[in-house]
Write an enzyme that holds these catalytic residues in place. Structure first.
Site: not given
Ligand code: FPP
Length: 225
Positions: A13, A30, A125
C-alpha cells in the site's frame, strides 16, 4: 530455535500517496511499485528458507478506482509479466496467480497463462500475485465448489482455496492497520507487521529488519508454548 518465515505475504500500500507527495500522478507510484515487486521477489528467491511470497496486486474492490487508474494497472501488470519472464526463469521462481481471473481481458489472461506455464518447472520461490482477489470471494468460491461434497471440514475448505498455504509473516506497508480482505483464511496464525513506509520506498533492508524481529516471536498457535 528461531522461526523461519516460509510464507511471506505483503499488502503493498502507498503507491498513490508516494507519487502525489512528489507532485506526480498516482500511476507513477504504481510504476515504481512494480520495480519494488521485482526487488523484493528477487531477495526472497535468493533466500532458500523463504518458500512463498504472496503479493496483493489487485483486489476485488480495486475495480471501484477511476477507470484510467484501473486500465493503467492492467497494462502495467501485463507489461510486468512479459518483461520479467527473465527474472522468473533466471531466479528459478515459479509464478502462480490467485484470485478470480475470469474477469480479465483475453490478452492479460494469456500473459498470465504464459508466465505460469513457462515457470511451472521452477523449483525455487513460489511467487503468487493476488489478482482480482478477495479473501471472502475466495472462501465463497471454495464453498461453492464443495457444495455437493457433504460436510465441510477445515481441511477440505483449505484445500479448495486458491492459496492453500498458511501465511507465516504478513506485512502491510502504507501506515494502515487492516487486512483489507487479504488471505483471511490463510492468515489465521500469521504474525502481522505494519509499517508506515509507502510501498515504493519499501526496501530489502526493511524486510530484513522485519524478518529479524519475526524470528524472535514465540508462535504458540493457540497452545501454551
Ligand atoms: C496500493 O497502493 C496498491 C495497489 C492497489 C496496487 C499494487 C500495485 C503495485 C505494487 C504495482 C503493480 C504490481 C505489479 C505486480 C506489476 P494505493 O494505490 O492504494 O496507494 P495509496 O494508499 O497511497 O492511495
Amino acid at each position: 530455535m528461531s522461526n523461519q518465515p516460509c510464507h511471506i505475504a505483503i499488502i503493498m500500500d502507498g503507491n498513490g500517496r508516494w507519487a502525489e507527495s512528489k507532485g506526480e500522478n498516482r500511476t507513477f507510484g504504481h510504476e515504481r511499485g512494480a520495480e519494488v515487486v521485482r526487488t523484493i521477489t528477487t531477495y526472497c528467491a535468493n533466500h532458500s528458507d523463504i518458500h512463498r511470497l504472496t503479493l496483493y496486486a489487485f483486489s476485488t474492490e480495486n475495480w471501484k478506482r477511476p477507470k484510467l487508474e484501473v486500465e493503467f494497472l492492467m497494462k502495467l501488470l501485463e507489461r510486468y509479466l512479459k518483461n520479467e519472464k527473465i527474472t522468473y526463469l533466471s531466479g528459478n521462481i515459479r509464478f502462480e496467480p490467485i484470485g478470480d481471473l475470469s474477469i480479465f481481458s483475453k490478452s492479460l489472461r494469456k500473459v498470465i497463462d504464459d508466465i505460469q506455464n513457462a515457470t511451472a518447472a521452477c523449483t525455487g520461490l513460489l511467487q503468487s500475485l493476488a489478482l482480482n482477489y478477495g479473501g471472502r470471494d475466495e472462501i465463497v468460491r471454495a464453498a461453492n465448489a464443495l457444495r455437493d461434497s457433504g460436510a465441510l471440514t477445515v481441511e477440505s475448505v483449505g484445500k479448495a482455496l486458491d492459496c492453500q498455504h498458511d501465511v507465516d509473516l504478513l506485512i502491510r506497508t502504507g501506515g494502515d492497520h487492516r487486512l483489507s480482505n487479504f488471505l483471511l483464511w490463510q492468515a489465521a496464525y500469521a504474525e502481522l507487521f505494519f509499517t508506515n513506509t509507502l510501498w515504493p520506498e519499501f526496501s530489502v533492508d526493511e524486510l530484513e529488519a522485519i524478518i529479524k524481529k519475526f524470528k524472535t516471536v514465540e508462535r504458540r498457535f493457540g497452545g501454551l508454548n
